[in-house]
Motif scaffolding. Structure first.
Motif, short mmCIF file in Angstrom:
data_model
loop_
_atom_site.label_atom_id
_atom_site.label_comp_id
_atom_site.label_asym_id
_atom_site.label_seq_id
_atom_site.Cartn_x
_atom_site.Cartn_y
_atom_site.Cartn_z
N GLN A 220 0.90 -1.16 -0.10
CA GLN A 220 0.10 0.13 -0.09
C GLN A 220 0.79 1.33 0.20
O GLN A 220 0.44 2.20 0.44
CB GLN A 220 -0.88 -0.09 1.05
N GLY B 290 3.30 4.19 -1.41
CA GLY B 290 3.57 4.93 -2.76
C GLY B 290 2.91 5.02 -4.05
O GLY B 290 1.70 4.57 -3.86
N SER B 291 3.44 5.59 -5.20
CA SER B 291 2.39 5.67 -6.38
C SER B 291 2.43 4.24 -6.98
O SER B 291 3.14 3.17 -6.60
CB SER B 291 3.16 6.61 -7.48
N LEU B 292 1.53 4.01 -7.74
CA LEU B 292 1.40 2.55 -8.60
C LEU B 292 2.59 2.48 -9.32
O LEU B 292 2.91 1.19 -9.37
CB LEU B 292 -0.12 3.03 -9.34
N SER B 293 3.03 3.59 -10.17
CA SER B 293 4.23 3.32 -10.94
C SER B 293 5.43 2.65 -10.19
O SER B 293 6.12 1.52 -10.25
CB SER B 293 4.67 4.44 -11.61
N ARG C 197 5.37 1.40 -6.94
CA ARG C 197 4.67 -0.05 -6.56
C ARG C 197 4.90 -1.17 -7.50
O ARG C 197 5.41 -2.37 -7.14
CB ARG C 197 3.46 0.05 -6.10
N GLN C 198 4.70 -0.82 -8.69
CA GLN C 198 4.68 -2.14 -9.79
C GLN C 198 5.99 -2.31 -10.18
O GLN C 198 6.38 -3.58 -10.16
CB GLN C 198 4.07 -1.62 -10.99
N ARG D 19 7.60 -5.91 -9.21
CA ARG D 19 8.52 -6.78 -10.41
C ARG D 19 9.80 -7.49 -9.84
O ARG D 19 10.47 -8.49 -9.93
CB ARG D 19 8.78 -6.00 -11.46
N PRO E 72 -0.44 -4.18 -8.24
CA PRO E 72 -0.41 -2.99 -7.17
C PRO E 72 -1.66 -3.32 -6.16
O PRO E 72 -1.50 -2.60 -5.01
CB PRO E 72 -0.24 -1.59 -7.76
#
Lengths: 188, 384
Positions: free
Chosen positions: B293, B295-298, B300-301, B305, B368
């Motif tokens: 949960q 940071g930003s989605l980018s 996090r993604q 990875r 995410p």
């Protein structure tokens, strides 16, 4: 008896901020037919889902501004959402000096502190906006993933049917929509 | 060490009643014994954490004792860390079974000035205060023996919980063995650069120190399991990204070197660790719980990875296995192929499928928001 001088300063910051967030992934396009044909089949499926397609990519912009782009050749899916806001923040600070010669220096110090505070406030509001964008996007990701997966599966099915037709005469096709399995009987 | 200690004249008596130069030699020998398992980490922790003024050079008695400690201790430690296990490995193209000393009756390890420099650094540097700690830097290339001492030093420092200076130390970053054993300790800020983990150094380690890697297989397995399990506790996406990048580089380069040298059996630690990690078919959330949960989605993604780097690297031995399965019983490589297939059984096809599914989940668009959609089983089932 000494007199104190009260110094008040006020600063205003106006900013046009833009924040964005997004994710990218790769969908697996099975090489059943030549890449161009696979891309065309995927494009046809995506068009039915409201995407606008050209030769290279398919794109859909949703009402809330979420932009979904599919690179038809590479199979790259990008989902982005951006938000803009005009921030106008104003703050005041005051201080006292006893020596009138220190007035200018104190005023500069107060102004500098005020600027730093305003910058921090801008950053905080920008981060808040980014979090809103992230939460908005989070709510949509599962649906988007389902849409893309569905389009890829259907385009793979269409490609299999086309391939089977190239191999011989199709005698029977049975599809299970629940499991996504597809059985094609071909007379060669 | 308090500042008053540093101001003591060189011949004044310190805590153990010895002149300070003898005292520093005593400390150095104690740390050498701790490295090789002769004394516990707790006993030397204060020595590692504090700053210490060292005598400019070691006396002949200390040098003799140091040689004795290393000669006896290293062999004992290699045995203790896994060399005692009767197992099978490849030796000059043939599969040989037995304990380490039965598979390799006569092996020599040489130790150079690197080992002495390492010991001096461990005793003199305040490892608990990274900002005051000079990075360990030594000229020349380390021998296999030196690399083993560096490896043992990483382990000791890790147990004393003062790992921060390790990643900045040029000498440690030049050791392939340290990277194989401690990729996240050395690479939590920056993954290995091309000039730090070179093909030449890896090949040299495998050629001259293959038996060391054999003895450390169980130890390496434990280390990699610990790293994978610790990922759930990482709470900063940047940290996860650095950890994943280091793991990816180390595993890819090691695998390439093992392929070049025909020693794929030395990847056994990875298969054992993967088998252990995947045996209860854990959910992806167990790798990314801490950043699920954040940071930003980018961001996090990218971190998600990276979290799957170890699982993704399983594709490399999976490709080896595919090749091994096609080797026929009259081919020269039949025995080594069978050894690889036996090791692979710990992961198996189901394990590989599960690893691929986990990687797919971590790389999917909705990765995410994994925690909300994943029906994760409790961690206890995974951490038995």
């Amino acid at each position: 008896m000494s007199r104190s001088y009260r110094i008040s300063v006020s600063e205003t910051v106006r900013r046009h901020v833009k924040v964005d967030d997004g994710v990218q992934t790769q969908v697996e396009l099975l090489p059943i037919l030549p890449a161009e044909r696979m891309a065309a089949l995927l494009a046809a499926e995506l068009e039915q889902q409201g995407f606008e397609c050209d030769e290279e990519r398919a794109r859909r912009v949703e009402q809330d501004g979420t932009e979904i782009t599919v690179d038809l050749r590479q199979g790259t899916v990008t989902v982005r959402l951006a938000a803009v806001a005009d921030l106008e923040l104003e703050r005041q600070r005051s201080g006292s000096v006893y020596d009138p010669k220190q007035t200018a220096g104190t005023e500069a110090q107060l102004r500098e502190k005020l600027r730093q505070e305003l910058e921090q406030q801008v950053e905080a509001q920008q981060e808040e906006l980014r979090e809103q964008v992230t939460q908005q996007l989070e709510r949509k990701l599962r649906d988007i993933q389902k849409t893309i997966d569905g389009a890829v599966n259907r385009s793979s099915g269409a490609a299999l049917k086309e391939k089977a037709a190239q191999m011989g005469e199709i005698e029977e096709i049975s599809e299970d929509t629940e499991t996504g399995s597809l059985t094609i009987r071909v007379r060669v | 060490m308090p500042a008053t200690w540093r101001r003591l004249p060189i011949w004044s008596s310190s805590g153990n009643g010895l002149p300070s130069n003898l005292s520093s030699e005593y400390d150095l020998l104690t740390v050498a014994r701790a490295l090789t398992g002769g004394v516990s980490a707790e006993m030397v922790e204060p020595l590692l954490r504090q700053e210490r003024t060292m005598a400019p050079r070691l006396g002949p008695t200390s040098v003799g004792l140091l040689k004795q400690i290393i000669a006896q201790g290293v062999i004992h430690d290699l045995g203790r860390r896994g060399g005692w296990r009767p197992t099978r490995h490849v030796n000059q193209g043939q599969v040989v079974a037995g304990r380490l000393w039965e598979r390799h009756p006569v092996q020599e390890l040489s130790f150079s000035g690197w080992t002495v420099a390492l010991l001096r650094w461990l005793v003199s540097s305040p490892l608990a205060v990274a900002s005051e700690c000079q990075p360990l830097s030594v000229k020349g290339a380390p021998t296999v023996g030196d690399q083993l001492m560096l490896y043992l030093a990483c382990d000791l420092v890790r147990r004393c919980d003062c790992v921060e200076p390790l990643g900045a130390s040029v000498a440690l970053r030049q050791s392939p063995l340290c990277w194989i054993g401690f990729p996240t300790l050395l690479g939590h800020h920056q993954p290995p650069r091309a000039d730090e983990l070179t093909d030449g150094a890896l090949d040299a380690l495998i050629d001259a120190g293959g038996f060391v890697l054999e003895a450390l297989q169980q130890d390496l397995c434990r280390r990699w399991i610990a790293v994978e399990r610790a990922k759930a506790d990482l709470t900063r996406p940047k940290e996860m990204i650095a950890v994943g990048a280091s793991q990816q580089v180390v595993l890819e380069r090691l695998a390439a070197a093992l392929t070049r040298t025909g020693r794929q059996d030395l990847m056994g630690f990875m298969l054992e660790a993967a088998g252990w990690l995947l045996r209860h078919r854990p959910a992806a959330i167990h790798w990314v719980r801490g950043i699920a949960q954040v940071g930003s989605l980018s961001q996090r993604q990218e971190a998600f990875r990276a979290a799957g780097a170890f699982l993704e690297a399983l594709q490399i031995p999976a490709r080896w296995v595919e090749q091994a399965q096609s080797v026929r019983f009259f081919d020269d490589e039949y025995e080594t192929s069978q050894l690889l297939l036996t090791r692979w059984e710990q992961v198996g096809p189901e394990g590989l499928i599960h690893a691929r599914q986990l990687v797919q989940q971590m790389q999917a668009l909705d990765a995410p928001v994994l925690e909300r959609v994943d029906d994760a089983r409790p961690m206890e089932q995974v951490s038995q």
